[in-house]
Design an enzyme around this catalytic site. Structure first.
Site, PDB file in Angstrom:
ATOM      1  CG  HIS A   1      -4.381   0.151  -8.704  1.00  0.00           C
ATOM      2  ND1 HIS A   1      -5.620  -0.063  -8.204  1.00  0.00           N
ATOM      3  CD2 HIS A   1      -3.769   0.885  -7.751  1.00  0.00           C
ATOM      4  CE1 HIS A   1      -5.959   0.690  -7.287  1.00  0.00           C
ATOM      5  NE2 HIS A   1      -4.729   1.290  -6.784  1.00  0.00           N
TER       6      HIS A   1
ATOM      7  CG  ASP B   1       2.415   4.241  -4.006  1.00  0.00           C
ATOM      8  OD1 ASP B   1       2.488   5.136  -3.148  1.00  0.00           O
ATOM      9  OD2 ASP B   1       1.612   3.442  -4.013  1.00  0.00           O
TER      10      ASP B   1
ATOM     11  CG  HIS C   1      -2.143   0.993   1.281  1.00  0.00           C
ATOM     12  ND1 HIS C   1      -2.449   1.801   0.261  1.00  0.00           N
ATOM     13  CD2 HIS C   1      -2.989   1.170   2.250  1.00  0.00           C
ATOM     14  CE1 HIS C   1      -3.349   2.614   0.742  1.00  0.00           C
ATOM     15  NE2 HIS C   1      -3.690   2.223   1.955  1.00  0.00           N
TER      16      HIS C   1
HETATM   17  C1  LIG Z   1      -0.840  -3.066  -6.073  1.00  0.00           C
HETATM   18  C2  LIG Z   1      -1.168  -4.697  -5.734  1.00  0.00           C
HETATM   19  C3  LIG Z   1      -0.927  -5.002  -4.351  1.00  0.00           C
HETATM   20  C4  LIG Z   1      -2.482  -5.291  -6.318  1.00  0.00           C
HETATM   21  O1  LIG Z   1      -2.508  -6.470  -5.960  1.00  0.00           O
HETATM   22  P1  LIG Z   1      -3.432  -7.725  -6.341  1.00  0.00           P
HETATM   23  O2  LIG Z   1      -4.541  -7.082  -7.141  1.00  0.00           O
HETATM   24  O3  LIG Z   1      -3.423  -8.628  -5.453  1.00  0.00           O
HETATM   25  O4  LIG Z   1      -2.827  -8.438  -7.638  1.00  0.00           O
HETATM   26  P2  LIG Z   1      -1.630  -9.658  -7.409  1.00  0.00           P
HETATM   27  O5  LIG Z   1      -0.546  -9.328  -6.356  1.00  0.00           O
HETATM   28  O6  LIG Z   1      -2.467 -10.792  -7.335  1.00  0.00           O
HETATM   29  O7  LIG Z   1      -0.703  -9.680  -9.013  1.00  0.00           O
HETATM   30  C5  LIG Z   1      -1.454 -10.337 -10.103  1.00  0.00           C
HETATM   31  C6  LIG Z   1      -0.281 -10.770 -11.015  1.00  0.00           C
HETATM   32  O8  LIG Z   1       0.615  -9.465 -11.323  1.00  0.00           O
HETATM   33  C7  LIG Z   1       1.496  -9.532 -11.033  1.00  0.00           C
HETATM   34  N1  LIG Z   1       2.157  -8.355 -10.546  1.00  0.00           N
HETATM   35  C8  LIG Z   1       1.273  -7.515  -9.953  1.00  0.00           C
HETATM   36  N2  LIG Z   1       1.922  -6.385  -9.476  1.00  0.00           N
HETATM   37  C9  LIG Z   1       3.084  -6.534  -9.904  1.00  0.00           C
HETATM   38  C10 LIG Z   1       4.369  -5.926  -9.735  1.00  0.00           C
HETATM   39  N3  LIG Z   1       4.682  -4.692  -9.124  1.00  0.00           N
HETATM   40  N4  LIG Z   1       5.435  -6.477 -10.111  1.00  0.00           N
HETATM   41  C11 LIG Z   1       5.321  -7.661 -10.843  1.00  0.00           C
HETATM   42  N5  LIG Z   1       4.423  -8.472 -10.936  1.00  0.00           N
HETATM   43  C12 LIG Z   1       3.295  -7.823 -10.425  1.00  0.00           C
HETATM   44  C13 LIG Z   1       1.779 -10.592  -9.759  1.00  0.00           C
HETATM   45  O9  LIG Z   1       2.736 -11.185  -9.617  1.00  0.00           O
HETATM   46  C14 LIG Z   1       0.641 -11.475 -10.258  1.00  0.00           C
HETATM   47  O10 LIG Z   1       1.012 -12.316 -11.216  1.00  0.00           O
HETATM   48  P3  LIG Z   1       0.624 -13.983 -11.221  1.00  0.00           P
HETATM   49  O11 LIG Z   1      -0.745 -14.016 -11.558  1.00  0.00           O
HETATM   50  O12 LIG Z   1       1.568 -14.638 -12.387  1.00  0.00           O
HETATM   51  O13 LIG Z   1       0.955 -14.686  -9.963  1.00  0.00           O
HETATM   52  C15 LIG Z   1       0.035  -5.376  -6.598  1.00  0.00           C
HETATM   53  O14 LIG Z   1       0.197  -4.950  -7.932  1.00  0.00           O
HETATM   54  C16 LIG Z   1       1.539  -5.002  -6.057  1.00  0.00           C
HETATM   55  O15 LIG Z   1       2.027  -5.818  -5.137  1.00  0.00           O
HETATM   56  N6  LIG Z   1       2.306  -3.701  -6.565  1.00  0.00           N
HETATM   57  C17 LIG Z   1       3.393  -3.596  -6.027  1.00  0.00           C
HETATM   58  C18 LIG Z   1       3.083  -2.603  -4.742  1.00  0.00           C
HETATM   59  C19 LIG Z   1       2.701  -1.382  -5.169  1.00  0.00           C
HETATM   60  O16 LIG Z   1       2.914  -0.493  -5.988  1.00  0.00           O
HETATM   61  N7  LIG Z   1       1.597  -1.048  -4.362  1.00  0.00           N
HETATM   62  C20 LIG Z   1       1.030   0.408  -4.209  1.00  0.00           C
HETATM   63  C21 LIG Z   1      -0.229   0.030  -5.050  1.00  0.00           C
HETATM   64  S1  LIG Z   1      -1.140   1.805  -5.116  1.00  0.00           S
END
Ligand SMILES: CC(C)(COP(=O)(O)OP(=O)(O)OC[C@H]1O[C@@H](n2cnc3c(N)ncnc32)[C@H](O)[C@@H]1OP(=O)(O)O)[C@@H](O)C(=O)NCCC(=O)NCCS
Length: 377
Positions: free
Chosen positions: A262, A313, A222
């Protein structure tokens, strides 16, 4: 066994109704009270946006002046809170300190036990003014610098920079921070706001809800992602590495790249559009586009390789660094803004409350499993 089927991470679950924020994740639209974020980023201020979030309409000139004056008048902080800031270890992170100090504020708030609508609004002014002060005051204390008195003639953004740096900020820096505060002010049921609403729905007070929200914001999935992004940029720079090769290696190791992806947006995060532009403009004005250039290379590669877009971010990191802000203040600054949204949601929750209590899909040992006496295990 269980009739309930879980949606992991509550994906796609509509958990409440709210009149505050609307997002269209397919079209890349974010709006506060129906007004598009692009219009607010262009024309509004943090004060006006906060008024909009709390009261549901844009203020007229008189209302905005009264609101700004009331927010500035709330820039006082109990000496016991300053004592706490002086007593914590100097290597405590600003997010740890902000979480603890926000909780302490409630002990000295005259309205602590009153969660009526009007008391919640009064407390929202104080929390909004004082969270910004805590972040600035602690930063000066940990650096051994003299504390700076709040200046009631300054806007929220300008006063924060003034109390942080001890010098009057430029118009460019003030406007850049002001826009960043507008962009971060609210985002529907993001994790910290949902946490705040769950806490408020037990009829706990707004300070409890906001303290819990700060805890949720801290995580790298987050609000902590802006700090993690800058750590990545620093690591690439320090290693003098090719950014594409570096990120490729991270993907090979199944690591996530902070600042991308996201849960709700399937297109460009509309907030990233502004932060990308600000990062570039501030970099050019400062004669140093190193962080912007590096960010762009990573963004282009991640987009092609993983079809992931930059989120709020990603370009916050280079924007704040170019403004001369320390890396561990990035997430606290997110809180300096998001308090406006948290407050709006707690007020809305308390105004029409029902306990938030979902169910879990049970996947444990079958029922009934016999109780084995301790001697027979
Ligand atoms: C924002 C976030 C938490 C959303 O999570 P979510 O909806 O639960 O999505 P998931 O983590 O399940 O990701 C879905 C897929 O995309 C990939 N993915 C998502 N964000 C990624 C990232 N930043 N880098 C690499 N791969 C990513 C995941 O590995 C997953 O791949 P898979 O299906 O092969 O396992 C996630 O995109 C993330 O961890 N981003 C990085 C942290 C971040 O920037 N957070 C701020 C959000 S405003």
């Amino acid at each position: 066994m269980s009739s309930a089927v879980a949606s992991k991470g509550l994906e796609g679950i509509v958990a409440t109704s709210s009149a505050i924020c609307w997002i269209d994740g397919d079209a890349g639209v974010l709006s506060y009270r129906g007004i598009d974020i692009h219009e607010l980023a262009q024309h509004s201020t943090f004060e006006e946006t906060t008024y909009l979030l709390w009261f549901g309409k844009l203020p007229n000139a008189e209302e905005l002046a009264a609101f700004s004056a009331q927010l500035a008048a709330a820039r006082t902080i109990h000496p016991k809170v300053i004592e706490l800031l002086r007593s914590v270890p100097t290597d405590a992170t600003p997010m740890q300190v902000l979480r603890t100090a926000t909780s302490l504020l409630s002990l000295y708030d005259a309205d602590e036990a009153d969660s009526s609508h009007d008391a919640n609004v009064r407390k929202s002014y104080r929390l909004t003014a004082q969270i910004a002060m805590i972040v600035a005051l602690f930063d000066r204390i940990r650096k051994g610098k003299a504390l700076v008195e709040a200046d009631p003639t300054l806007s929220h953004a300008a006063n924060f920079l003034w109390m942080l740096n001890g010098e009057k900020p430029s118009a460019t820096a003030t406007r850049a921070l002001d826009i960043a505060l507008i962009l971060h002010a609210d985002h529907e049921l993001n994790a910290s706001t949902f946490a705040a609403r769950v806490i408020a729905a037990t009829l706990a007070d707004i300070h409890s809800a906001v303290t819990g929200a700060i805890g949720a914001l801290k995580g790298p999935l987050h609000g902590g992602a802006n700090e993690a992004t800058m750590r990545l940029l620093y690591a690439i720079d320090k290693a003098d590495a090719d950014p594409v090769e570096y990120v490729k290696q991270m993907f090979a190791e199944k690591k996530k790249i902070s600042g991308f992806g996201h849960r709700v947006y399937h297109t460009e995060d509309p907030r990233a559009t502004h932060l990308r532009r600000m990062s570039e403009e501030l970099g050019k004005a400062a004669g140093n586009t190193k962080w912007f250039d590096l960010s762009q290379k990573i963004e282009a590669f991640v987009k092609v390789e993983k079809k992931l877009n930059a989120n709020v971010d990603f370009y916050s990191a280079s924007t704040y660094t170019t403004l001369g802000i320390d890396i561990d203040l990035f997430t606290p600054i997110f809180a300096v803004s998001r308090i406006s949204g948290w407050a709006a949601h707690v007020i809305e929750q308390h105004d029409d409350n029902r306990l938030i209590r979902p169910r879990a899909e049970y996947v444990g040992s079958p029922y009934p499993t016999a109780y084995t006496p301790i001697g027979q295990r």
